[in-house]
Design a protein around this motif. Structure first.
Motif, PDB file in Angstrom:
ATOM      1  N   ALA A  27     -53.772 -29.718   9.301  1.00 47.04           N
ATOM      2  CA  ALA A  27     -54.723 -28.783   9.910  1.00 47.04           C
ATOM      3  C   ALA A  27     -56.124 -28.971   9.316  1.00 47.04           C
ATOM      4  N   LEU A  28     -56.182 -29.275   8.022  1.00 44.86           N
ATOM      5  CA  LEU A  28     -57.489 -29.550   7.398  1.00 44.86           C
ATOM      6  C   LEU A  28     -58.056 -30.889   7.845  1.00 44.86           C
ATOM      7  N   GLY A  29     -57.182 -31.878   8.008  1.00 46.01           N
ATOM      8  CA  GLY A  29     -57.639 -33.240   8.268  1.00 46.01           C
ATOM      9  C   GLY A  29     -57.925 -33.590   9.706  1.00 46.01           C
ATOM     10  N   ASN A  66     -58.733 -24.967  15.687  1.00 41.46           N
ATOM     11  CA  ASN A  66     -58.481 -25.398  14.315  1.00 41.46           C
ATOM     12  C   ASN A  66     -58.419 -24.221  13.345  1.00 41.46           C
ATOM     13  N   GLY A  67     -59.225 -23.205  13.574  1.00 45.28           N
ATOM     14  CA  GLY A  67     -59.188 -22.008  12.726  1.00 45.28           C
ATOM     15  C   GLY A  67     -57.847 -21.299  12.812  1.00 45.28           C
ATOM     16  N   VAL A  68     -57.336 -21.145  14.032  1.00 45.38           N
ATOM     17  CA  VAL A  68     -56.028 -20.503  14.221  1.00 45.38           C
ATOM     18  C   VAL A  68     -54.924 -21.385  13.645  1.00 45.38           C
ATOM     19  N   ASP A 154     -52.543 -38.310  17.246  1.00 40.90           N
ATOM     20  CA  ASP A 154     -51.188 -38.850  17.407  1.00 40.90           C
ATOM     21  C   ASP A 154     -50.258 -38.523  16.248  1.00 40.90           C
ATOM     22  N   VAL A 155     -50.797 -38.381  15.060  1.00 40.99           N
ATOM     23  CA  VAL A 155     -49.943 -38.185  13.887  1.00 40.99           C
ATOM     24  C   VAL A 155     -49.247 -36.815  13.896  1.00 40.99           C
ATOM     25  N   HIS A 156     -49.642 -35.936  14.808  1.00 38.28           N
ATOM     26  CA  HIS A 156     -48.978 -34.629  14.866  1.00 38.28           C
ATOM     27  C   HIS A 156     -47.505 -34.767  15.232  1.00 38.28           C
ATOM     28  N   TYR A 157     -47.138 -35.846  15.927  1.00 36.36           N
ATOM     29  CA  TYR A 157     -45.717 -36.056  16.235  1.00 36.36           C
ATOM     30  C   TYR A 157     -44.913 -36.222  14.948  1.00 36.36           C
TER      31      TYR A 157
END
Length: 196
Positions: A27-29, A66-68, A154-157
């Motif tokens: 979430a930060l990156g 992004n904040g949520v 893509d890395v969220h997968y």
């Protein structure tokens, strides 16, 4: 059998903290490349129509998401800590106080993964609509970062895949624990019957 189950449950509780921390770091990156690449293209942040690169507004559009997302990732860390507060990592027998954190952590992980996936995929589509020729020209002129990479989208997968696997592991471990507790109870009852 209890020893194997206890080792697995300790490992899964530790992995729950690690996977939640990974979601937090993600979430930060996720905004890092976008900030380095797109922030400087907006000539006037108070009027987002004034941009050197058509489509770069996606950076500003992602801010509220992004904040949520960051707040949700903190909640996941707190829920993972709740597994330790309720002694889920060491308790030989589970009680209702152990099942509730496992369920809460699992449901929260699945919810955040599904919720974030929808937004991240939508923002990825908008990112790919950026005029990359204009972005490259802007980057060369102002000596700023330039990327067309969708890595952070893509890395969220991988990130959410790990989080969901850990959650499902906790549920499987709890089911295994229930089975072992029933078997132990049956053995104790059969021992009492033999003594009578």
């Amino acid at each position: 059998m209890y020893k194997k189950q206890l080792k697995l449950q300790k490992l899964l509780c530790l992995l729950a903290i690690c996977s939640s921390a990974l979601v937090f770091l993600y979430a930060l990156g996720i905004m890092t490349d976008l900030y380095d690449t797109l922030y400087s293209t907006m000539r006037n942040p108070s009027d987002l129509t004034q941009t050197d690169v058509p489509g770069s507004i996606v950076y500003y559009n992602m801010q509220s998401f992004n904040g949520v997302f960051l707040r949700y990732s903190i909640v996941l860390i707190l829920l993972a800590c709740l597994l330790y507060i309720t002694n889920t990592h060491v308790r030989r027998k589970y009680y209702i106080g152990n099942y509730i954190p496992i369920c809460a952590f699992t449901v929260a992980n699945i919810y955040v993964a599904v919720w974030a996936h929808q937004y991240i995929e939508a923002f990825k589509v908008r990112f790919l609509r950026i005029d990359f020729a204009a972005l490259k020209e802007h980057a060369e002129m102002w000596k700023t970062a330039y990327t067309e990479s969708t890595f952070w989208f893509d890395v969220h997968y991988l990130v959410f895949g790990i989080a969901i696997l850990v959650s499902l592991g906790l549920v499987a471990c709890a089911v295994w624990k229930i089975k072992l507790m029933k078997e132990e109870k049956a053995l104790i009852e059969s021992g009492k019957g033999a003594a009578a």
